[in-house]
Design a protein around this motif. Structure first.
Motif, mmCIF file in Angstrom:
data_model
loop_
_atom_site.group_PDB
_atom_site.id
_atom_site.type_symbol
_atom_site.label_atom_id
_atom_site.label_comp_id
_atom_site.label_asym_id
_atom_site.label_seq_id
_atom_site.Cartn_x
_atom_site.Cartn_y
_atom_site.Cartn_z
ATOM 1 N N ALA A 165 0.784 -1.162 0.162
ATOM 2 C CA ALA A 165 0.158 -0.025 -0.082
ATOM 3 C C ALA A 165 0.764 1.132 0.039
ATOM 4 O O ALA A 165 0.279 2.379 -0.288
ATOM 5 C CB ALA A 165 -1.017 -0.002 1.060
ATOM 6 N N ASN A 166 2.220 1.362 0.007
ATOM 7 C CA ASN A 166 3.105 2.179 -0.015
ATOM 8 C C ASN A 166 4.368 1.792 -0.618
ATOM 9 O O ASN A 166 4.688 0.665 -0.895
ATOM 10 C CB ASN A 166 3.423 2.744 1.406
ATOM 11 N N ASN A 167 5.065 2.609 -1.127
ATOM 12 C CA ASN A 167 6.433 2.424 -1.777
ATOM 13 C C ASN A 167 7.741 2.327 -0.862
ATOM 14 O O ASN A 167 8.819 2.494 -1.464
ATOM 15 C CB ASN A 167 6.665 3.406 -3.002
ATOM 16 N N VAL A 168 7.467 2.584 0.442
ATOM 17 C CA VAL A 168 8.743 2.549 1.422
ATOM 18 C C VAL A 168 8.651 1.429 2.091
ATOM 19 O O VAL A 168 7.573 0.929 2.655
ATOM 20 C CB VAL A 168 8.331 3.900 2.034
ATOM 21 N N ILE A 169 9.825 0.822 2.125
ATOM 22 C CA ILE A 169 10.018 -0.690 2.570
ATOM 23 C C ILE A 169 10.914 -0.284 3.692
ATOM 24 O O ILE A 169 12.046 -0.069 3.495
ATOM 25 C CB ILE A 169 10.569 -1.483 1.523
ATOM 26 N N ALA B 75 -10.803 3.905 2.339
ATOM 27 C CA ALA B 75 -11.604 5.038 1.407
ATOM 28 C C ALA B 75 -10.809 5.367 0.445
ATOM 29 O O ALA B 75 -9.376 4.988 0.382
ATOM 30 C CB ALA B 75 -11.741 6.127 2.376
ATOM 31 N N VAL B 76 -11.247 5.860 -0.681
ATOM 32 C CA VAL B 76 -10.678 6.098 -1.768
ATOM 33 C C VAL B 76 -10.430 7.654 -2.140
ATOM 34 O O VAL B 76 -10.116 8.089 -3.370
ATOM 35 C CB VAL B 76 -11.053 5.314 -2.852
ATOM 36 N N GLN B 77 -11.136 8.526 -1.301
ATOM 37 C CA GLN B 77 -11.222 9.911 -1.716
ATOM 38 C C GLN B 77 -9.938 10.420 -1.972
ATOM 39 O O GLN B 77 -9.729 11.638 -2.840
ATOM 40 C CB GLN B 77 -11.913 10.563 -0.665
ATOM 41 N N ASP B 78 -8.885 10.143 -1.265
ATOM 42 C CA ASP B 78 -7.471 10.626 -1.532
ATOM 43 C C ASP B 78 -6.638 9.938 -2.437
ATOM 44 O O ASP B 78 -5.466 10.191 -2.381
ATOM 45 C CB ASP B 78 -6.852 10.483 0.122
ATOM 46 N N ALA B 79 -7.350 9.071 -3.231
ATOM 47 C CA ALA B 79 -6.542 8.247 -4.255
ATOM 48 C C ALA B 79 -5.511 7.519 -3.958
ATOM 49 O O ALA B 79 -4.280 7.777 -4.356
ATOM 50 C CB ALA B 79 -6.014 9.287 -5.544
ATOM 51 N N PRO B 80 -5.557 6.554 -2.925
ATOM 52 C CA PRO B 80 -4.503 5.927 -2.490
ATOM 53 C C PRO B 80 -3.934 5.138 -3.441
ATOM 54 O O PRO B 80 -4.598 4.917 -4.718
ATOM 55 C CB PRO B 80 -5.126 4.889 -1.358
ATOM 56 N N ALA B 81 -2.650 4.791 -3.563
ATOM 57 C CA ALA B 81 -1.928 4.039 -4.607
ATOM 58 C C ALA B 81 -1.277 2.540 -4.042
ATOM 59 O O ALA B 81 -1.361 2.472 -2.732
ATOM 60 C CB ALA B 81 -0.734 4.772 -5.038
ATOM 61 N N ILE B 82 -1.361 1.572 -4.834
ATOM 62 C CA ILE B 82 -0.670 0.429 -4.360
ATOM 63 C C ILE B 82 0.422 0.084 -5.394
ATOM 64 O O ILE B 82 0.485 0.622 -6.429
ATOM 65 C CB ILE B 82 -1.715 -0.805 -4.508
ATOM 66 N N PHE B 83 1.461 -0.834 -5.088
ATOM 67 C CA PHE B 83 2.560 -0.958 -5.831
ATOM 68 C C PHE B 83 2.711 -2.522 -5.820
ATOM 69 O O PHE B 83 2.773 -3.343 -4.945
ATOM 70 C CB PHE B 83 3.706 -0.319 -5.142
ATOM 71 N N PHE B 84 3.046 -2.972 -6.962
ATOM 72 C CA PHE B 84 3.428 -4.269 -7.325
ATOM 73 C C PHE B 84 4.290 -4.345 -8.569
ATOM 74 O O PHE B 84 3.904 -3.730 -9.518
ATOM 75 C CB PHE B 84 2.487 -5.394 -7.459
ATOM 76 N N GLU B 85 5.316 -5.108 -8.641
ATOM 77 C CA GLU B 85 6.160 -5.627 -9.831
ATOM 78 C C GLU B 85 6.588 -3.900 -10.334
ATOM 79 O O GLU B 85 6.638 -3.785 -11.593
ATOM 80 C CB GLU B 85 5.589 -6.207 -10.812
ATOM 81 N N GLY B 86 7.040 -2.962 -9.419
ATOM 82 C CA GLY B 86 7.529 -1.818 -9.637
ATOM 83 C C GLY B 86 6.737 -0.881 -10.371
ATOM 84 O O GLY B 86 7.142 0.041 -10.991
#
Length: 405
Positions: free
Chosen positions: A116-120, A179-190
């Motif tokens: 759910a975020n790009n920080v590991i 919720a999706v009002q803030d346009a959350p992002a997901i990340f997979f395979e770069g």
């Protein structure tokens, strides 16, 4: 010299004698009749409730399963695919079709690490293992779901190859997205994808609740899902079999036999199967109760014969034949069985109607059962009284008159 003929006994006199014998001991007759009442009532209730429940089960089964058809297209890496995304339009035009959608998945996208975020963070989780699928824009209606948040992607998103995604409600919960009002992002395979909606209430293909759903064009560009592997079709009640035959031709006119169709069984066969299973399960209880009632009638009739030995001897001495004595006791036991059958059938019908009303079901009753139950009770009484009546008929007048009263 011929033996004198026995005087003929009028059937009305025989019936009067039998009825008098039944009414002579009313409490005993009531208790004896109760066994037959329970047996007949149990039979009527068992068959009536089984038929009613079977009809209700099939009705509930029809609401979803009996109207769902799935067409599976075999897919090999690098092939051109048997089904195109536009093929659903041809299926939607078939008579009886209410909604249709196409899905694409593969073994390589069945378990993808999604974050759910790009920080590991050091020592942190790498994400959730979720399935990534592609779907046409009418998927929510086809899976009988509803958007819990946001919206589903549309033809505009598909045409622009937008990097957007819709999450199943369980997948969103695992990723912590509510919720999706803030346009959350997901990340997979770069790659990053903007979550525009959460799909919940899925009734068909419930595994989509833990999936990431992409537009077909985006899935083809990013994860290699180019062609549909399954087509979900919802039909009107009764149209599933016809649509199952026509859908492969509409999707792949040149090679319909290469597609696998998963269609529901015929409703009439399902109904008979459900009723048969329930009947066979509970019918034994009714038969056992009926046998217990028959044994009760036989015991009471036999006791009555033993108590009325002097009466039997007197009747034989006055000219009654063995057949007339036997017929009297047979008629008494048959009368008890008939009364038990009538009361038991009425009780069973009332119970079935009450159960159906309490469950808001439509009662299903076979009139032949209700009408045949009294006759079945009389037959049980007749068979139960067979041995006692034969024993009474075999008594010799002299021995009967000598017996202690």
């Amino acid at each position: 010299m011929t033996a004198p003929r026995r005087p003929f006994m009028d059937p009305r006199d025989l019936w009067t004698e039998a009825l008098a014998g039944v009414l002579a001991r009313p409490m005993r007759s009531v208790l004896t009749t109760l066994g037959t009442v329970l047996g007949i009532a149990t039979l009527v209730i068992t068959i009536g409730v089984a038929s009613t429940a079977g009809n209700q089960i099939v009705g509930r089964f029809s609401a979803l399963t009996a109207t769902s058809v799935t067409v599976v297209a075999p897919s090999q890496p690098g092939d051109d695919g048997l089904v195109d995304w536009s093929g659903t339009d041809a299926v939607e035009r078939l008579a009886g079709v209410e909604s249709v959608a196409a899905l694409a998945d593969s073994d390589t996208t069945a378990n993808v690490q999604v974050r759910a975020n790009n920080v590991i963070a050091p020592g942190g989780a790498l994400g959730q293992s979720l399935a990534v699928v592609a779907a046409s824009d009418d998927l929510p209606k086809a899976v009988r779901g509803a958007m819990a948040a946001g919206r589903f992607f549309d033809t505009g998103n598909i045409a622009r190859h937008d990097q957007v995604a819709v999450l199943g409600d369980q997948a969103a919960r695992l990723l912590g997205i509510r919720a999706v009002q803030d346009a959350p992002a997901i990340f997979f395979e770069g790659q990053s994808y903007t979550v525009i909606g959460i799909l919940g209430g899925i009734q068909r293909e419930q595994r989509l609740s833990t999936a990431v759903i992409l537009p077909p064009t985006t899935a083809a560009d990013r994860v290699g899902l180019e062609h549909p592997t399954r087509v979900l079709v919802n039909t009107r009640l009764g149209a599933a079999q016809q649509v199952a035959r026509q859908a492969p031709v509409a999707l792949a006119p040149g090679s319909p036999n290469t597609l696998t169709v998963l269609a529901p069984p015929d409703l009439s066969k399902a109904r008979k199967g459900v009723e048969g299973d329930v009947n066979s399960l509970f019918l034994v209880l009714g038969l056992v109760s009926l046998v217990v009632g028959a044994i009760g009638i036989a015991n009471v009739t036999l006791v009555t014969v033993m108590e009325r030995v002097a009466e039997i001897g007197l009747r034989r001495a006055l000219g009654a034949s063995r057949r007339q004595v036997s017929a009297q006791f047979l008629l008494e036991s048959a009368t008890i069985g008939l009364l038990g059958g009538v009361i038991g059938a009425a009780t069973g019908v009332v119970v079935v109607v009450c159960v159906a009303a309490a469950k808001h079901w439509t009662p299903v009753l076979d009139y032949r059962l209700a009408l045949g139950a009294p006759l079945a009770g009389a037959l049980v009484g007749l068979l139960a009284g067979l041995y006692p009546s034969l024993r009474a008929a075999r008594m010799e007048p002299v021995d009967a008159l000598r017996a202690p009263s």
